[in-house]
Design an enzyme around this catalytic site. Structure first.
Site, PDB file in Angstrom:
ATOM      1  N   PRO A 287      80.606 115.239  77.966  1.00  0.00           N
ATOM      2  CA  PRO A 287      81.141 116.528  78.345  1.00  0.00           C
ATOM      3  C   PRO A 287      80.231 117.320  79.257  1.00  0.00           C
ATOM      4  CG  PRO A 287      80.206 116.636  76.159  1.00  0.00           C
ATOM      5  CD  PRO A 287      79.754 115.370  76.791  1.00  0.00           C
ATOM      6  N   GLU A 288      80.852 118.100  80.112  1.00  0.00           N
ATOM      7  CA  GLU A 288      80.152 119.087  80.917  1.00  0.00           C
ATOM      8  C   GLU A 288      80.561 120.464  80.384  1.00  0.00           C
ATOM      9  OE1 GLU A 288      80.400 118.225  85.146  1.00  0.00           O
ATOM     10  OE2 GLU A 288      80.938 116.157  84.722  1.00  0.00           O
TER      11      GLU A 288
ATOM     12  N   HIS B  10      80.921 104.708  64.260  1.00  0.00           N
ATOM     13  CA  HIS B  10      80.122 105.591  65.110  1.00  0.00           C
ATOM     14  C   HIS B  10      79.996 107.018  64.586  1.00  0.00           C
ATOM     15  CE1 HIS B  10      81.452 102.592  68.377  1.00  0.00           C
ATOM     16  NE2 HIS B  10      80.351 102.181  67.802  1.00  0.00           N
TER      17      HIS B  10
ATOM     18  N   ARG C  66      77.317 106.030  71.672  1.00  0.00           N
ATOM     19  CA  ARG C  66      76.101 105.573  72.349  1.00  0.00           C
ATOM     20  C   ARG C  66      74.796 106.127  71.769  1.00  0.00           C
ATOM     21  NH1 ARG C  66      77.361 105.826  78.740  1.00  0.00           N
ATOM     22  NH2 ARG C  66      75.341 104.789  78.832  1.00  0.00           N
TER      23      ARG C  66
END
Length: 280
Positions: A2-3, A98, A117
DNA sequence: CACGAGACCTGTTCGC
DNA sequence: TGCGAACAGGTCTCGT
């Protein structure tokens, strides 16, 4: 992932609730389960678990790409990096692959930090500045004026795109919104920062604000399997559009690598300053 | 100071 | 079909 617009959207949905999900303001933390200790930046996971118990969520905001939860005593700060996500779920839902940290809230709710990740990080601190102090100005704030932006650009002699993405220079802009804002302001990503004229800077700031604003309006951008719910991907003019026609002039969008990031631009609308040749 | 490369990680998509 | 390479919304550190 996200930005600024995506993080802003997440902060808003956690703060206000969304569809069947409740607002988290006023809920208290009954327990915390750390499934991947590496996700905890500060303090030690056991201490974080202990300190969070009983604290009430009083506010949820955003600074740059960080989510900031104001708790009774501490600040909980979360950066989602590339693949992080925050999900409000029922406590009896099965654990997902995750899932990294689970915050148990008022029955029957929990807040789950999921991060394929493992780049994302969680901090629990008494002073948010210990985490956020190095950040540059918020592009959407009123205090950030064209004059100030021009001054900061003049102080440096750097390629424009990596500079816009430098979080100590400007907060919240990432790879997508940098490319989109540069296209909107007709500037080449490799333009040298202190070679911009004041009117060009004025145009650039407007473009950054409009691009981020549209992103927020559209609830962010959803590209991969990672973040869902946004629509800004339908407004991309250049990002991930290599070979496709520029929406302004029809020329094929080009992809280059700048600062090790895929960079998309229109060679006609965004000519490189100083290079006399313009692709047709 | 500015920049490139490498690291941190896992998953998906591309190309042969 | 299969398999390795390339790529992904971010940031940190190191070497030049």
């Amino acid at each position: 992932m996200p930005e600024l617009p995506e993080v802003e959207t997440i902060a808003r949905t956690l703060r206000l609730g969304y569809q069947e999900k409740p607002a988290l303001i006023g809920m208290s933390v009954s327990a915390v389960q750390v499934l991947w200790p590496g996700s905890i930046a500060v303090p030690q996971p056991a201490q974080l678990v202990e300190r969070m118990k009983g604290q009430v969520i009083q506010a949820i905001g955003r600074r740059a790409k960080y989510l900031v939860f104001t708790l009774s005593r501490d600040k909980l700060i979360i950066h989602l990096r590339m693949s992080g996500d925050l999900r409000v779920e029922h406590q009896d839902e099965p654990q997902a692959i995750h899932d990294r940290v689970i915050f148990f809230l008022n029955e029957p709710w929990r807040l789950t930090f999921n991060d394929a990740r493992k780049f994302g990080r969680v901090w629990l601190v008494d002073n948010a500045e210990s985490v956020l102090s190095g950040l540059g100005p918020e592009p959407l704030s009123d205090e950030f004026t064209v004059k100030r932006f021009y001054g900061r650009l003049q102080e440096r002699r750097r390629q424009l795109k990596p500079l816009l993405m430098d979080q100590s220079f400007l907060a919240g802009v990432g790879n997508i919104y940098a490319d989109e804002a540069l296209h909107s302001s007709k500037l080449h990503p490799l333009t040298i920062s202190n070679e911009l004229s004041f009117p060009q800077v004025e145009k650039l700031l407007t473009a950054i604000r409009e691009t981020l604003g549209l992103g927020i309006e559209q609830n962010g951008a959803s590209i991969d399997w990672v973040y869902r719910g946004g629509n800004f991907q339908n407004n991309f003019q250049v990002y991930a559009r290599a070979g496709e026609p520029c929406t302004t002039c029809g020329a094929p969008i080009v992809r280059i690598v700048v600062g090790q990031r895929g960079t998309y631009f229109c060679p006609v609308c965004q000519p490189q300053p100083g290079s006399g040749n313009i692709e047709g």
